[in-house]
Design an enzyme around this catalytic site. Structure first.
Site, mmCIF file in Angstrom:
data_model
loop_
_atom_site.group_PDB
_atom_site.id
_atom_site.type_symbol
_atom_site.label_atom_id
_atom_site.label_comp_id
_atom_site.label_asym_id
_atom_site.label_seq_id
_atom_site.Cartn_x
_atom_site.Cartn_y
_atom_site.Cartn_z
ATOM 1 N N PRO A 2 37.911 40.624 41.071
ATOM 2 C CA PRO A 2 38.710 40.812 42.263
ATOM 3 C C PRO A 2 39.197 39.496 42.847
ATOM 4 O O PRO A 2 38.429 38.561 43.021
ATOM 5 C CB PRO A 2 37.728 41.467 43.222
ATOM 6 C CG PRO A 2 36.385 40.991 42.782
ATOM 7 C CD PRO A 2 36.514 40.391 41.429
ATOM 8 N N GLU A 3 40.455 39.466 43.168
ATOM 9 C CA GLU A 3 41.023 38.368 43.927
ATOM 10 C C GLU A 3 41.415 38.943 45.291
ATOM 11 O O GLU A 3 41.083 40.086 45.597
ATOM 12 C CB GLU A 3 42.227 37.772 43.184
ATOM 13 C CG GLU A 3 41.876 37.373 41.745
ATOM 14 C CD GLU A 3 43.033 36.771 40.977
ATOM 15 O OE1 GLU A 3 43.910 36.155 41.603
ATOM 16 O OE2 GLU A 3 43.066 36.932 39.749
#
Length: 283
Positions: A2-3
Site C-alpha cells: 500500500p502507498e
DNA sequence: CGTTACCTGAAA
DNA sequence: TTTCAGGTAACG
C-alpha cells in the site's frame, strides 16, 4: 502493497465501517505477535479494550485510529498487510494474524502474508511528524517545499521521493508514475532538477496520487480495501508494470531498470536522461 | 550513499 | 528452481 492512495482507500472504508464502534477484545495468533514488536498482547489489549474508535486518519502510509481516551492506535501495512471488516463468525481465511473484536459482533481483521506490518499504541501521534515529510495532497506541500526537499541531494530523484522524510506517502508505483508524468528520468540527481522540472514534478505527484485515490487504489497483488474489494487503478497506470508495452504518449516500449534497488519503469523517449552524463535508457 | 535484512507467496 | 515483490530500518 500500500502507498498513499491505497491507505487512503482503506481509511475511507474503515471510517464508514467502524467509526463509533467500541473494541471489546482481541484475537491474536502466534504468528501475529510480531505485529506488536515486543509489546505483550495483554499490554496492548489493556490499552484498547473498551475504547471507542472516534475517527480514522492517515499520515503518509500510516493508519491512525483515534481512541476516545486520547490515545491513537497506529498501524502500518508495510508490504502485504490488510485490514478488513468482517462478521465475527466468518472464516479467518489465509494469512489471518489478528483481529480487534467490535461491539457489534464484527471484527477488524488483520491479514499479512509476509508479517512485516506493525501495530502500536501512541499517546503522541504528532511524533510521527518528526519522521515524515509533508503530506503531498495538503495545502502546505508547495513547489518551494518540494524544491527544499530536493536541494543539495545527489541521490537519484526516485530514491529521494521514496524517502518518507522528504515527502510522505509515495512508494514505488506512484513515484514511477509521477516521474513519467513530469517527464523526468528516475536516475536524475535530485539536486539538479530545474525549477521548471520541480514544478512539473510537484503537479505530477498530485495528479498521480489523486488518480490513484479516484480509482480506489492499485491492486497488483494483495491490496484490497476494507471490504475486500480490489482497486481499479492498475489498468490506468502509464508505466508501472508495463515493461515492453508502448508508451501512451510516443509508442516507445516502456523500459524497466533498477534504481535504488527498486524495479523502475519509464519511457526512455519521454524521460531522457539528459540531466548529467550521457543518455542511458537501458539498464 | 548503496546494500541488506526482515518474511513468504506468486510468478517466471 | 529462481526471481521478484507495492516498505522500512539497520547496516557499512
Amino acid at each position: 502493497m500500500p502507498e498513499l492512495p491505497e491507505v487512503e482507500t482503506i481509511r475511507r472504508g474503515l471510517a464508514e465501517a467502524v467509526r463509533g464502534r467500541r473494541i471489546v477484545g482481541i484475537r491474536m495468533t502466534p504468528a501475529g505477535e510480531r505485529l506488536l514488536r515486543g509489546v505483550p498482547t495483554e499490554a496492548f489489549l489493556a490499552r484498547v479494550r473498551g475504547r471507542r474508535i472516534d475517527d480514522i486518519r492517515r499520515r503518509g502510509k500510516y493508519l491512525l485510529f483515534a481512541l476516545d481516551d486520547g490515545a491513537t492506535f497506529v498501524a502500518h501495512l508495510r508490504m502485504t498487510g490488510r485490514f478488513e471488516v468482517e462478521p465475527g463468525d466468518a472464516p479467518d481465511g489465509p494469512f489471518f494474524r489478528a483481529a480487534l473484536q467490535l461491539d457489534d459482533g464484527r471484527e477488524l481483521r488483520w491479514r499479512d502474508a509476509r508479517r512485516f506490518g506493525t501495530w502500536a499504541i501512541c499517546d503522541e501521534p504528532a511524533a510521527l511528524d518528526a519522521r515524515l515529510g509533508p503530506e503531498p495532497l495538503d495545502e502546505d506541500f508547495t513547489i518551494d517545499r518540494l524544491a527544499g526537499a530536493l536541494a543539495g541531494r545527489r541521490a537519484p530523484i526516485k530514491a529521494v521521493l521514496l524517502d518518507q522524510r522528504r515527502v510522505a506517502g509515495l512508494g514505488n508505483i506512484y513515484v514511477d508514475e509521477a516521474l513519467h508524468l513530469a517527464r523526468i528520468h528516475p536516475r536524475r540527481s535530485a539536486g539538479t532538477l530545474t525549477r521548471d522540472e520541480v514544478a512539473r514534478l510537484h503537479a505530477a505527484i498530485r495528479i498521480a496520487l489523486d488518480k490513484g485515490i479516484a480509482n480506489f487504489g492499485t491492486t497488483f497483488r494483495s491490496f484490497v480495501n476494507a471490504f475486500g474489494g480490489e482497486g481499479r487503478n492498475r489498468e490506468h497506470l502509464l508505466v508501472y508494470g508495463r515493461r515492453g508495452e508502448p508508451c501512451a504518449s510516443c509508442g516507445t516500449p516502456i523500459a524497466r531498470i533498477v534504481v535504488g534497488g527498486r524495479g523502475t519503469h519509464l519511457c526512455p523517449t519521454c524521460q531522457p536522461f539528459d540531466g548529467e552524463g550521457d543518455a542511458d535508457a537501458g539498464r
